[in-house]
Design an enzyme around this catalytic site. Structure first.
Site, PDB file in Angstrom:
ATOM      1  N   LYS A 209       0.861  -1.179   0.000  1.00 23.84           N
ATOM      2  CA  LYS A 209       0.000   0.000   0.000  1.00 23.84           C
ATOM      3  C   LYS A 209       0.898   1.229   0.000  1.00 23.84           C
ATOM      4  O   LYS A 209       2.040   1.163   0.481  1.00 23.84           O
ATOM      5  CB  LYS A 209      -0.876   0.010   1.275  1.00 23.84           C
ATOM      6  CG  LYS A 209      -2.091   0.892   1.179  1.00 23.84           C
ATOM      7  CD  LYS A 209      -3.242   0.205   0.469  1.00 23.84           C
ATOM      8  CE  LYS A 209      -4.441   1.102   0.325  1.00 23.84           C
ATOM      9  NZ  LYS A 209      -5.585   0.391  -0.265  1.00 23.84           N
TER      10      LYS A 209
ATOM     11  N   GLY B 196     -25.936   1.917   1.709  1.00 21.91           N
ATOM     12  CA  GLY B 196     -25.084   2.586   0.728  1.00 21.91           C
ATOM     13  C   GLY B 196     -25.345   2.081  -0.670  1.00 21.91           C
ATOM     14  O   GLY B 196     -25.020   0.940  -0.994  1.00 21.91           O
ATOM     15  N   VAL B 197     -25.978   2.953  -1.492  1.00 27.64           N
ATOM     16  CA  VAL B 197     -26.195   2.554  -2.887  1.00 27.64           C
ATOM     17  C   VAL B 197     -25.348   3.453  -3.792  1.00 27.64           C
ATOM     18  O   VAL B 197     -25.853   4.206  -4.618  1.00 27.64           O
ATOM     19  CB  VAL B 197     -27.701   2.539  -3.277  1.00 27.64           C
ATOM     20  CG1 VAL B 197     -28.334   1.252  -2.835  1.00 27.64           C
ATOM     21  CG2 VAL B 197     -28.469   3.731  -2.713  1.00 27.64           C
ATOM     22  N   GLY B 198     -24.044   3.355  -3.574  1.00 30.44           N
ATOM     23  CA  GLY B 198     -23.077   4.068  -4.407  1.00 30.44           C
ATOM     24  C   GLY B 198     -22.749   3.217  -5.617  1.00 30.44           C
ATOM     25  O   GLY B 198     -23.593   2.471  -6.114  1.00 30.44           O
TER      26      GLY B 198
ATOM     27  N   VAL C 126     -20.958   0.526  -6.010  1.00 26.69           N
ATOM     28  CA  VAL C 126     -21.117  -0.922  -5.822  1.00 26.69           C
ATOM     29  C   VAL C 126     -22.548  -1.268  -5.396  1.00 26.69           C
ATOM     30  O   VAL C 126     -23.186  -2.152  -5.976  1.00 26.69           O
ATOM     31  CB  VAL C 126     -20.110  -1.468  -4.778  1.00 26.69           C
ATOM     32  CG1 VAL C 126     -20.298  -2.969  -4.587  1.00 26.69           C
ATOM     33  CG2 VAL C 126     -18.679  -1.170  -5.181  1.00 26.69           C
TER      34      VAL C 126
HETATM   35  P1  NAD Z   1     -19.208   5.027  -3.239  1.00 26.43           P
HETATM   36  O1  NAD Z   1     -18.566   6.218  -2.626  1.00 26.43           O
HETATM   37  O2  NAD Z   1     -19.561   5.059  -4.696  1.00 26.43           O
HETATM   38  O3  NAD Z   1     -20.535   4.630  -2.450  1.00 26.43           O
HETATM   39  C1  NAD Z   1     -20.694   4.732  -1.085  1.00 26.43           C
HETATM   40  C2  NAD Z   1     -22.127   5.196  -0.838  1.00 26.43           C
HETATM   41  O4  NAD Z   1     -22.362   5.142   0.568  1.00 26.43           O
HETATM   42  C3  NAD Z   1     -22.394   6.614  -1.304  1.00 26.43           C
HETATM   43  O5  NAD Z   1     -23.564   6.654  -2.105  1.00 26.43           O
HETATM   44  C4  NAD Z   1     -22.559   7.389   0.014  1.00 26.43           C
HETATM   45  O6  NAD Z   1     -23.474   8.467  -0.101  1.00 26.43           O
HETATM   46  C5  NAD Z   1     -23.098   6.310   0.934  1.00 26.43           C
HETATM   47  N1  NAD Z   1     -22.881   6.566   2.356  1.00 26.43           N
HETATM   48  C6  NAD Z   1     -21.831   7.168   2.962  1.00 26.43           C
HETATM   49  N2  NAD Z   1     -22.019   7.206   4.302  1.00 26.43           N
HETATM   50  C7  NAD Z   1     -23.206   6.595   4.536  1.00 26.43           C
HETATM   51  C8  NAD Z   1     -23.944   6.311   5.717  1.00 26.43           C
HETATM   52  N3  NAD Z   1     -23.502   6.667   6.916  1.00 26.43           N
HETATM   53  N4  NAD Z   1     -25.124   5.662   5.593  1.00 26.43           N
HETATM   54  C9  NAD Z   1     -25.584   5.301   4.373  1.00 26.43           C
HETATM   55  N5  NAD Z   1     -24.933   5.561   3.230  1.00 26.43           N
HETATM   56  C10 NAD Z   1     -23.758   6.187   3.308  1.00 26.43           C
HETATM   57  O7  NAD Z   1     -18.227   3.808  -2.925  1.00 26.43           O
HETATM   58  P2  NAD Z   1     -18.218   2.367  -3.599  1.00 26.43           P
HETATM   59  O8  NAD Z   1     -17.149   2.317  -4.608  1.00 26.43           O
HETATM   60  O9  NAD Z   1     -19.600   1.961  -3.950  1.00 26.43           O
HETATM   61  O10 NAD Z   1     -17.685   1.475  -2.374  1.00 26.43           O
HETATM   62  C11 NAD Z   1     -18.536   1.144  -1.305  1.00 26.43           C
HETATM   63  C12 NAD Z   1     -17.738   0.394  -0.246  1.00 26.43           C
HETATM   64  O11 NAD Z   1     -17.167  -0.776  -0.818  1.00 26.43           O
HETATM   65  C13 NAD Z   1     -16.559   1.171   0.320  1.00 26.43           C
HETATM   66  O12 NAD Z   1     -16.389   0.819   1.671  1.00 26.43           O
HETATM   67  C14 NAD Z   1     -15.379   0.676  -0.481  1.00 26.43           C
HETATM   68  O13 NAD Z   1     -14.164   0.792   0.235  1.00 26.43           O
HETATM   69  C15 NAD Z   1     -15.754  -0.773  -0.670  1.00 26.43           C
HETATM   70  N6  NAD Z   1     -15.158  -1.396  -1.837  1.00 26.43           N
HETATM   71  C16 NAD Z   1     -15.378  -0.881  -3.063  1.00 26.43           C
HETATM   72  C17 NAD Z   1     -14.808  -1.493  -4.172  1.00 26.43           C
HETATM   73  C18 NAD Z   1     -15.046  -0.971  -5.558  1.00 26.43           C
HETATM   74  O14 NAD Z   1     -14.745  -1.681  -6.532  1.00 26.43           O
HETATM   75  N7  NAD Z   1     -15.580   0.227  -5.732  1.00 26.43           N
HETATM   76  C19 NAD Z   1     -14.018  -2.644  -4.019  1.00 26.43           C
HETATM   77  C20 NAD Z   1     -13.839  -3.176  -2.732  1.00 26.43           C
HETATM   78  C21 NAD Z   1     -14.410  -2.537  -1.641  1.00 26.43           C
END
Ligand code: NAD
Length: 364
Positions: free
Chosen positions: A85, A179-181, A183
């Site tokens: 890292k 969390g509907v980001g 992923v």
């Molecule tokens: P993202 O930022 O696109 O989505 C996160 C979502 O969570 C956002 O919509 C945000 O508004 C919401 N959020 C934040 N705080 C919140 C809360 N307290 N309550 C409810 N919703 C909340 O991120 P992502 O890429 O979708 O990743 C999501 C998680 O998965 C992260 O923890 C990330 O480290 C992990 N992850 C992602 C990947 C990837 O490929 N993107 C891979 C491995 C792990």
């Protein structure tokens, strides 16, 4: 991680670190630390995080913790990669510019491929494209791994249902997604398509609205603070780390915890508490490895073949099943079955140990 300035080498030796490198460039203001934890399986792969740490010690602890986690994640995903890292110290809003990122890229190049990096907190795809102007040891610059992470979580949830209910069908299954980001949204889409009922939450109301629109009438919303107590089959933390903690764990009303977020358990102890409550926990670094598998494929082949990649990601289901069965037969110090989190760690370490013991035959 316990780390005193006076015992850095002790910590490195104790945790099995190979190398920690400090880079600085007075011309660009770059201050960076790269931790290479273990390269038994292959070059160390890990993202570059830009963060305004309160102290250099805090940055060092963080980079070591994250690098070690990457070793387990890569090994657990069956990849021929090690764990590493990098952190760049400073507020990304203030310090990030082309010169700093390219300077950082030149330093990464000096490591000769022992460390391959990519996006992380505080860095974007564009930043990594800038770093890639100076080094070839960058991955994840062409494909967004998020849909593949979501696919892995979907496959992983199926494995949990199969293990617990003897049936992987989503008909009549209720999943609460936090969390509907990037992923979480794709995961919701896959689940709805397969007939699951969803309760979702997000602090961003636009994301919630979009999710309800794709939800075919099967998606409901709750406020962020209420997601833990939703009565459901699966709670899927897909927003933040540390959400399974002393406060939230008592409120859980589910049979399974399986989501995308990294470091879902605030501490190892919470894995044991979940086991004690009869809740099946899909260890985060196993179930969310779809993104890492994608990044690794991009690095190795330049292109990704979606069909082959999905097949690779589908192995997450079998891995979880193996880990669940391992946890049944492993006992912790009090004679109880070990938590699935502990079993996952053993599963990853076992692979590294077995490969390191492989007979080194002469290959002409
Ligand atoms: P993202 O930022 O696109 O989505 C996160 C979502 O969570 C956002 O919509 C945000 O508004 C919401 N959020 C934040 N705080 C919140 C809360 N307290 N309550 C409810 N919703 C909340 O991120 P992502 O890429 O979708 O990743 C999501 C998680 O998965 C992260 O923890 C990330 O480290 C992990 N992850 C992602 C990947 C990837 O490929 N993107 C891979 C491995 C792990």
């Amino acid at each position: 991680m316990q780390l005193q300035q006076s015992s850095l080498f002790e910590s490195m030796l104790g945790e099995g670190f190979e190398e920690i490198i400090f880079f600085s460039d007075p011309k660009t203001g770059l201050k960076s630390i790269v931790a290479i934890h273990d390269t038994t399986l292959g070059p160390a792969l890990g993202g570059t995080r830009i963060w305004n740490y309160r102290s250099e010690m805090e940055a060092l602890k963080d980079v070591m913790r994250l690098a070690r986690a990457m070793t387990l994640k890569a090994a657990g995903a069956g990849l021929n990669l090690g764990g590493g890292k990098a952190v760049i110290l400073g507020d990304p809003e203030n310090i990030k510019n082309e010169y700093l990122l390219r300077s950082y890229g030149r330093f990464i190049e000096t490591l000769g491929g022992r460390f391959i990096t990519g996006e992380d907190v505080g860095t974007t795809l564009e930043d990594m494209q800038t770093v890639a102007q100076e080094t070839g040891y960058v991955s994840g610059v062409r494909y967004d791994p998020s849909p593949f992470t979501a696919y892995g979580v979907y496959v992983g949830i199926k494995a949990c249902l199969r293990y617990l209910y003897g049936d992987e069908s989503f008909e009549g299954i209720h999943v609460a997604v936090q969390g509907v980001g990037k992923v979480g949204m794709e995961l919701a889409r896959l689940l709805v398509e397969d007939g699951a009922k969803l309760t979702v939450t997000d602090i961003d109301r636009r994301r919630v609205k979009e999710c309800i629109e794709i939800g075919k009438g099967r998606v409901e919303y709750v406020e962020p603070s209420k997601i833990y107590s939703v009565e459901c089959d699966v709670f899927s933390p897909s927003a933040l780390g540390g959400v399974i903690n002393d406060t939230t764990i008592k409120r859980l009303n589910c049979r399974i915890v399986a989501g995308a977020a990294n470091n879902q358990l605030e501490s190892e102890r919470h894995g044991e508490v979940l086991s004690g409550m009869g809740i099946l926990y899909a260890p985060d670094f196993i179930i969310n490895a779809g993104g890492l598998i994608t990044v690794a494929n991009e690095y190795m082949h330049g292109e990704i073949d979606e069909r082959m990649l999905k097949r690779e990601i589908e192995k997450i289901g079998d891995r979880l099943d193996r880990i669940f069965r391992m946890s049944e037969s492993m006992l912790d110090s009090s004679g109880m079955p070990a938590s699935t989190a502990k079993a996952a760690e053993m599963f990853a370490i076992e692979r590294i140990e077995k490969i390191s013991k492989m007979k080194k035959i002469y290959i002409p």
